[in-house]
Design an enzyme around this catalytic site. Structure first.
Site, PDB file in Angstrom:
ATOM      1  N   SER A  45       0.831  -1.205   0.000  1.00 48.94           N
ATOM      2  CA  SER A  45       0.000   0.000   0.000  1.00 48.94           C
ATOM      3  C   SER A  45       0.867   1.258   0.000  1.00 48.94           C
ATOM      4  O   SER A  45       0.497   2.270  -0.588  1.00 48.94           O
ATOM      5  CB  SER A  45      -0.959   0.009   1.193  1.00 48.94           C
ATOM      6  N   GLU A  46       2.037   1.196   0.668  1.00 46.29           N
ATOM      7  CA  GLU A  46       3.014   2.288   0.571  1.00 46.29           C
ATOM      8  C   GLU A  46       4.437   1.757   0.663  1.00 46.29           C
ATOM      9  O   GLU A  46       4.686   0.713   1.264  1.00 46.29           O
ATOM     10  CB  GLU A  46       2.821   3.339   1.679  1.00 46.29           C
ATOM     11  N   THR A  47       5.334   2.519   0.052  1.00 45.11           N
ATOM     12  CA  THR A  47       6.782   2.307   0.155  1.00 45.11           C
ATOM     13  C   THR A  47       7.406   3.646   0.505  1.00 45.11           C
ATOM     14  O   THR A  47       6.997   4.683  -0.045  1.00 45.11           O
ATOM     15  CB  THR A  47       7.369   1.793  -1.172  1.00 45.11           C
TER      16      THR A  47
END
Length: 304
Positions: A45-47
Site C-alpha cells: 500500500s506504501e513504500t
C-alpha cells in the site's frame, strides 16, 4: 549502486499481520520516476524512501509512494520507517523528526531492554472537516444502504490531519463485514475535498475483539483497481481527532484503540491519543508495534 531495503509489518507484534511496508534506505539520487517504479514493483500500500534531511536539525527526508502516486503524509509508513531507522541506529534517540510534503512529522521511539518495541507519530496538521455527504452517497461507495450509516455521532464527511479520507460510521459489525467497494459509486463521489479513500468503522465491537474499542476498514485505489488496506494510521489519527473534537470534555488526553484488517486476515492494532486544552485539539497521535520481515538490495538498470 545497490539500494538496501527492509520490509516490516506495521501495527502488529506478529509476523504476517498488520500492514506491509517497504523502506528503501540510501535513496539519494533516485528520481521521482524511479521511486514510483520501485513502489509499484513492491506493490505494498506504501513504500518509503529515506533521504538526507534538507535541514540538519531533522533526521531524514521521507518520501511516501503508493503503487500509483506519491502522497504527502501517511500513518503506517511513518511508524514503520521510524521503527527501521531507530532499530539500525548506533546511538538511540527518543524521537525522530521527518521532513515530508505535509510538514514535519515527529515520531516517538519506545524501547524495552534496549530494543525498539513501538513508535508513535504526531500528525503534521490540525484537524480539518469538510461538508457532509448524505448517508446514501456515502453508503454507495461501499455497497451498503443509507440505513447502514449511523449519523448520531457525526455525519459522513472528509476529514484530514495531513492526508484526507472520507470517514463514516456504521451501525453494526455485521455491516462492516458486508461492505464491498463499488467502483462506479466510488468513481462518482471520489476524489472529494482531497480524499481518494474511504475509512469506515463501527463502535459495535464484540468482546472477542478486545482490546479494540472500534473496528474499521479502508478501501483505496491500488495499481489494479480498488483494494483494501489492513491498517491506515493517517485515517485513524484523523478520525481520532474528529472524535476528540466532538467530545464535550475541554481538557485532557483521549485514548482509543482501533482494530483494522481483521476481516482480511491481517489483524492490526492502532493506538491513538489526542490532547485537548481549553476545548481545542493540541496534538493528535497514532502508534503501534512493528515486526521486521525481509531485508535485501535492489539495483536499477544503469546504476553501479
Amino acid at each position: 549502486m545497490q539500494r538496501r531495503y527492509i520490509t516490516v509489518d506495521v501495527f502488529t507484534d506478529r509476523a504476517f499481520g498488520g500492514n506491509q511496508l517497504a523502506v528503501v534506505l540510501d535513496a539519494g539520487g533516485l528520481s521521482t520516476q524511479q521511486m514510483q517504479a520501485i513502489a509499484t514493483e513492491f506493490n505494498y500500500s506504501e513504500t518509503t524512501f529515506v533521504l538526507p534531511p534538507r535541514d540538519k536539525a531533522n533526521d531524514a527526508e521521507v518520501r511516501i509512494f503508493t503503487p500509483v502516486l506519491e502522497i504527502a503524509f501517511a500513518g503506517h509508513p511513518n511508524v514503520g520507517t521510524a521503527f527501521v531507522l531507530a532499530s539500525l541506529a548506533k546511538e538511540p534517540k527518543p524521537r525522530l523528526l521527518f521532513e515530508e510534503k505535509a510538514g514535519l512529522v515527529p515520531v516517538e521511539i519506545v524501547r524495552e531492554q534496549g530494543r525498539v518495541v513501538r513508535t508513535e507519530l504526531t500528525a503534521p496538521q490540525p484537524l480539518a472537516r469538510y461538508a457532509p455527504l448524505s448517508p446514501a452517497e456515502a453508503a454507495s461507495c461501499i455497497s451498503l444502504g443509507a440505513d447502514d450509516i449511523k449519523t448520531d455521532n457525526h455525519a459522513a464527511h472528509v476529514v484530514t490531519v495531513g492526508n484526507a479520507f472520507l470517514v463514516m460510521e456504521l451501525h453494526s459489525r455485521e455491516a462492516l463485514k458486508r461492505a464491498r467497494p463499488d467502483a462506479a459509486a466510488y468513481g462518482k463521489i471520489l476524489p472529494r475535498d482531497g480524499a481518494r479513500s474511504v475509512w469506515f468503522y463501527t463502535r459495535d465491537v464484540p468482546a472477542a475483539e478486545a482490546p479494540c474499542e472500534r473496528q474499521a476498514r479502508m478501501f483505496m485505489r491500488g495499481a489494479s483497481g480498488l483494494t483494501e488496506d489492513p491498517a491506515t494510521g493517517s485515517a485513524t489519527v484523523a478520525a481520532a481527532a474528529l472524535f476528540a473534537d466532538l467530545d464535550p470534555r475541554r481538557d485532557g488526553e483521549l485514548r482509543l484503540t482501533v482494530g483494522q484488517g481483521f476481516d482480511m486476515g491481517r489483524p492490526s492494532i492502532l493506538q491513538t491519543r489526542v490532547r485537548k486544552q481549553d476545548g481545542k485539539i493540541v496534538s493528535a497521535h497514532v502508534g503501534g508495534s512493528c515486526v521486521q520481515m525481509m531485508e535485501g538490495t535492489l539495483r536499477l538498470d544503469g546504476e553501479g
